[in-house]
Design a protein around this motif. Sequence first.
Motif, PDB file in Angstrom:
ATOM      1  N   LYS A 179       0.834  -1.226   0.000  1.00  0.00           N
ATOM      2  CA  LYS A 179       0.000   0.000   0.000  1.00  0.00           C
ATOM      3  C   LYS A 179       0.860   1.264   0.000  1.00  0.00           C
ATOM      4  O   LYS A 179       1.910   1.317   0.607  1.00  0.00           O
ATOM      5  CB  LYS A 179      -0.900   0.010   1.235  1.00  0.00           C
ATOM      6  N   GLU A 180       0.328   2.302  -0.672  1.00  0.00           N
ATOM      7  CA  GLU A 180       0.985   3.620  -0.701  1.00  0.00           C
ATOM      8  C   GLU A 180       0.245   4.557   0.246  1.00  0.00           C
ATOM      9  O   GLU A 180      -0.976   4.477   0.360  1.00  0.00           O
ATOM     10  CB  GLU A 180       0.889   4.216  -2.112  1.00  0.00           C
ATOM     11  N   ARG A 181       0.968   5.448   0.877  1.00  0.00           N
ATOM     12  CA  ARG A 181       0.372   6.471   1.755  1.00  0.00           C
ATOM     13  C   ARG A 181      -0.740   5.929   2.656  1.00  0.00           C
ATOM     14  O   ARG A 181      -1.901   6.362   2.599  1.00  0.00           O
ATOM     15  CB  ARG A 181      -0.140   7.668   0.941  1.00  0.00           C
ATOM     16  N   ILE A 182      -0.389   4.961   3.468  1.00  0.00           N
ATOM     17  CA  ILE A 182      -1.355   4.342   4.383  1.00  0.00           C
ATOM     18  C   ILE A 182      -1.820   5.410   5.384  1.00  0.00           C
ATOM     19  O   ILE A 182      -0.983   6.050   6.033  1.00  0.00           O
ATOM     20  CB  ILE A 182      -0.683   3.170   5.140  1.00  0.00           C
ATOM     21  N   PRO A 183      -3.153   5.632   5.527  1.00  0.00           N
ATOM     22  CA  PRO A 183      -3.589   6.650   6.497  1.00  0.00           C
ATOM     23  C   PRO A 183      -3.282   6.204   7.929  1.00  0.00           C
ATOM     24  O   PRO A 183      -3.356   5.009   8.229  1.00  0.00           O
ATOM     25  CB  PRO A 183      -5.116   6.730   6.284  1.00  0.00           C
ATOM     26  N   LEU A 184      -2.934   7.177   8.796  1.00  0.00           N
ATOM     27  CA  LEU A 184      -2.567   6.834  10.178  1.00  0.00           C
ATOM     28  C   LEU A 184      -3.680   6.048  10.873  1.00  0.00           C
ATOM     29  O   LEU A 184      -3.414   5.127  11.643  1.00  0.00           O
ATOM     30  CB  LEU A 184      -2.304   8.114  10.981  1.00  0.00           C
ATOM     31  N   GLU A 185      -4.946   6.405  10.578  1.00  0.00           N
ATOM     32  CA  GLU A 185      -6.089   5.733  11.242  1.00  0.00           C
ATOM     33  C   GLU A 185      -6.064   4.229  10.985  1.00  0.00           C
ATOM     34  O   GLU A 185      -6.479   3.437  11.814  1.00  0.00           O
ATOM     35  CB  GLU A 185      -7.440   6.276  10.729  1.00  0.00           C
ATOM     36  N   GLN A 186      -5.563   3.854   9.815  1.00  0.00           N
ATOM     37  CA  GLN A 186      -5.581   2.421   9.473  1.00  0.00           C
ATOM     38  C   GLN A 186      -4.675   1.604  10.408  1.00  0.00           C
ATOM     39  O   GLN A 186      -4.848   0.400  10.555  1.00  0.00           O
ATOM     40  CB  GLN A 186      -5.144   2.241   8.015  1.00  0.00           C
ATOM     41  N   LEU A 187      -3.703   2.291  11.029  1.00  0.00           N
ATOM     42  CA  LEU A 187      -2.783   1.565  11.920  1.00  0.00           C
ATOM     43  C   LEU A 187      -3.495   1.071  13.174  1.00  0.00           C
ATOM     44  O   LEU A 187      -3.008   0.187  13.866  1.00  0.00           O
ATOM     45  CB  LEU A 187      -1.626   2.479  12.327  1.00  0.00           C
ATOM     46  N   GLN A 188      -4.669   1.663  13.448  1.00  0.00           N
ATOM     47  CA  GLN A 188      -5.391   1.275  14.670  1.00  0.00           C
ATOM     48  C   GLN A 188      -5.863  -0.177  14.626  1.00  0.00           C
ATOM     49  O   GLN A 188      -6.121  -0.772  15.650  1.00  0.00           O
ATOM     50  CB  GLN A 188      -6.570   2.220  14.917  1.00  0.00           C
ATOM     51  N   GLY A 189      -5.937  -0.731  13.424  1.00  0.00           N
ATOM     52  CA  GLY A 189      -6.360  -2.128  13.294  1.00  0.00           C
ATOM     53  C   GLY A 189      -5.185  -3.104  13.389  1.00  0.00           C
ATOM     54  O   GLY A 189      -5.363  -4.315  13.234  1.00  0.00           O
ATOM     55  N   GLU A 190      -3.966  -2.573  13.617  1.00  0.00           N
ATOM     56  CA  GLU A 190      -2.776  -3.440  13.632  1.00  0.00           C
ATOM     57  C   GLU A 190      -2.254  -3.632  15.059  1.00  0.00           C
ATOM     58  O   GLU A 190      -2.548  -2.829  15.938  1.00  0.00           O
ATOM     59  CB  GLU A 190      -1.658  -2.802  12.799  1.00  0.00           C
ATOM     60  N   ILE A 191      -1.436  -4.662  15.222  1.00  0.00           N
ATOM     61  CA  ILE A 191      -0.796  -4.860  16.531  1.00  0.00           C
ATOM     62  C   ILE A 191       0.655  -4.402  16.429  1.00  0.00           C
ATOM     63  O   ILE A 191       1.327  -4.693  15.427  1.00  0.00           O
ATOM     64  CB  ILE A 191      -0.849  -6.336  16.938  1.00  0.00           C
ATOM     65  N   PHE A 192       1.136  -3.691  17.428  1.00  0.00           N
ATOM     66  CA  PHE A 192       2.518  -3.198  17.420  1.00  0.00           C
ATOM     67  C   PHE A 192       3.362  -3.876  18.503  1.00  0.00           C
ATOM     68  O   PHE A 192       2.919  -4.024  19.640  1.00  0.00           O
ATOM     69  CB  PHE A 192       2.540  -1.675  17.645  1.00  0.00           C
ATOM     70  N   VAL A 193       4.557  -4.245  18.104  1.00  0.00           N
ATOM     71  CA  VAL A 193       5.545  -4.752  19.067  1.00  0.00           C
ATOM     72  C   VAL A 193       6.372  -3.525  19.450  1.00  0.00           C
ATOM     73  O   VAL A 193       6.940  -2.877  18.572  1.00  0.00           O
ATOM     74  CB  VAL A 193       6.463  -5.799  18.398  1.00  0.00           C
ATOM     75  N   VAL A 194       6.402  -3.184  20.742  1.00  0.00           N
ATOM     76  CA  VAL A 194       7.003  -1.893  21.118  1.00  0.00           C
ATOM     77  C   VAL A 194       8.149  -2.046  22.116  1.00  0.00           C
ATOM     78  O   VAL A 194       8.277  -3.065  22.788  1.00  0.00           O
ATOM     79  CB  VAL A 194       5.943  -0.941  21.727  1.00  0.00           C
ATOM     80  N   ARG A 195       8.932  -0.977  22.236  1.00  0.00           N
ATOM     81  CA  ARG A 195      10.008  -0.936  23.229  1.00  0.00           C
ATOM     82  C   ARG A 195       9.430  -0.687  24.621  1.00  0.00           C
ATOM     83  O   ARG A 195       8.286  -0.292  24.772  1.00  0.00           O
ATOM     84  CB  ARG A 195      10.991   0.191  22.873  1.00  0.00           C
ATOM     85  N   GLU A 196      10.257  -0.848  25.644  1.00  0.00           N
ATOM     86  CA  GLU A 196       9.840  -0.639  27.037  1.00  0.00           C
ATOM     87  C   GLU A 196       9.544   0.836  27.303  1.00  0.00           C
ATOM     88  O   GLU A 196      10.009   1.702  26.573  1.00  0.00           O
ATOM     89  CB  GLU A 196      10.941  -1.160  27.981  1.00  0.00           C
ATOM     90  N   GLN A 197       8.785   1.095  28.374  1.00  0.00           N
ATOM     91  CA  GLN A 197       8.378   2.466  28.727  1.00  0.00           C
ATOM     92  C   GLN A 197       9.559   3.430  28.832  1.00  0.00           C
ATOM     93  O   GLN A 197       9.442   4.586  28.494  1.00  0.00           O
ATOM     94  CB  GLN A 197       7.646   2.466  30.082  1.00  0.00           C
ATOM     95  N   ALA A 198      10.704   2.938  29.334  1.00  0.00           N
ATOM     96  CA  ALA A 198      11.848   3.831  29.589  1.00  0.00           C
ATOM     97  C   ALA A 198      12.603   4.200  28.312  1.00  0.00           C
ATOM     98  O   ALA A 198      13.608   4.897  28.365  1.00  0.00           O
ATOM     99  CB  ALA A 198      12.795   3.159  30.571  1.00  0.00           C
ATOM    100  N   SER A 199      12.124   3.729  27.163  1.00  0.00           N
ATOM    101  CA  SER A 199      12.841   3.979  25.912  1.00  0.00           C
ATOM    102  C   SER A 199      12.432   5.310  25.278  1.00  0.00           C
ATOM    103  O   SER A 199      11.269   5.713  25.326  1.00  0.00           O
ATOM    104  CB  SER A 199      12.561   2.815  24.953  1.00  0.00           C
ATOM    105  N   GLY A 200      13.400   5.991  24.670  1.00  0.00           N
ATOM    106  CA  GLY A 200      13.137   7.261  24.002  1.00  0.00           C
ATOM    107  C   GLY A 200      12.310   7.042  22.745  1.00  0.00           C
ATOM    108  O   GLY A 200      11.439   7.855  22.416  1.00  0.00           O
ATOM    109  N   THR A 201      12.583   5.958  22.037  1.00  0.00           N
ATOM    110  CA  THR A 201      11.818   5.630  20.828  1.00  0.00           C
ATOM    111  C   THR A 201      10.345   5.460  21.207  1.00  0.00           C
ATOM    112  O   THR A 201       9.454   5.983  20.539  1.00  0.00           O
ATOM    113  CB  THR A 201      12.341   4.303  20.222  1.00  0.00           C
ATOM    114  N   ARG A 202      10.121   4.748  22.305  1.00  0.00           N
ATOM    115  CA  ARG A 202       8.749   4.506  22.751  1.00  0.00           C
ATOM    116  C   ARG A 202       8.059   5.823  23.100  1.00  0.00           C
ATOM    117  O   ARG A 202       6.921   6.072  22.691  1.00  0.00           O
ATOM    118  CB  ARG A 202       8.781   3.568  23.968  1.00  0.00           C
ATOM    119  N   SER A 203       8.740   6.701  23.854  1.00  0.00           N
ATOM    120  CA  SER A 203       8.035   7.933  24.244  1.00  0.00           C
ATOM    121  C   SER A 203       7.806   8.835  23.037  1.00  0.00           C
ATOM    122  O   SER A 203       6.761   9.483  22.952  1.00  0.00           O
ATOM    123  CB  SER A 203       8.733   8.659  25.388  1.00  0.00           C
ATOM    124  N   ALA A 204       8.734   8.857  22.068  1.00  0.00           N
ATOM    125  CA  ALA A 204       8.527   9.682  20.871  1.00  0.00           C
ATOM    126  C   ALA A 204       7.321   9.156  20.087  1.00  0.00           C
ATOM    127  O   ALA A 204       6.491   9.922  19.594  1.00  0.00           O
ATOM    128  CB  ALA A 204       9.775   9.652  19.999  1.00  0.00           C
TER     129      ALA A 204
END
Length: 317
Positions: A179-204
Amino acid sequence: MHLTLRQLELFGTVAHHLSFTRAAEQLHLTQPAVSMQIKQLENSIGLPLFEQLGKKIYLTAAGKEVAHYARNIFQQLGEMEQVLEQLRGIQTGRLDISVATTANYFATRLLAEFNQRHRDITIKLDVTNREGLLRQLEHNEKDLVIMGRPPEQMDLIAEPFMDNPLVIIAAPNHPLVLKERIPLEQLQGEIFVVREQASGTRSAMERFFAARNITLNTGMEMTSNEAIKQAVEAGLGLGIVSIHTVERELHARHLVSLNVEEFPILRHWYVVYRQGKRLSPAAQTFREFILKRTGLSSKLNLGNMAGQCPDENNRHD
Ligand code: PGA
């Protein structure tokens, strides 16, 4: 009150490990010898510094105060040594730096290059997440730190030197890959693997989506970028990581960066130190090396900039 630097050093080591045994091991002493010195220190201070609850030892209120001042005393002594070395014209030195987990992907390359040019400088590198770095800065434990934008409330100098775009990664067979230019809203249907709370990437990432009223479905939480990459590759979900961590995988097409609107999130890497800190010659040389090498420098005095940052939308994150 009569106390010696040696006693403070022993005390600092016990306070760090919260263990007499481990402190004794580190200092190559016997445990009774350490306990005796601490007892003498407690006697001359007139207050207990540790208390034992069950099997664990804890710092008392007095212990916490002494630990705070002991850290400052040793930091000052270290700085004095560096300044005297400079006066003596000694070019050798030690560089004690700490970098964000994510920055380690390029920091080791930078250090290798620096080492080629300055063979006489001994380097000590510590790798930890954003919260760990902020703690080290607060305790004045490091010469320099490489991290994402630090908070404005701390009295720090932060100089940006390189872009740090955050991208969304997926396994090559993920349906969104084409897909091209996926709208941000569409991400709400996906699952994300994320960094821990103390991570800068996570807070950004959290700031970015909160500002757009988008709630992400976060699945597993992991403390390493490598683990996130593996999980995404195995199809456990999408990931948000710095581009520096996935250059090889993107090139080999083991992972794909999705084309999502408003992405990448634009962040920067900063070289950070405490305001008023007297950088050692080695630290000063390394700072100049990074800023010249990567060519993007403008000094931000964060202590004086509180509340003036033009945006929270990551343009200067
Ligand atoms: P981290 O690093 O996500 O590895 O904590 C980056 C930062 O400071 O932004």
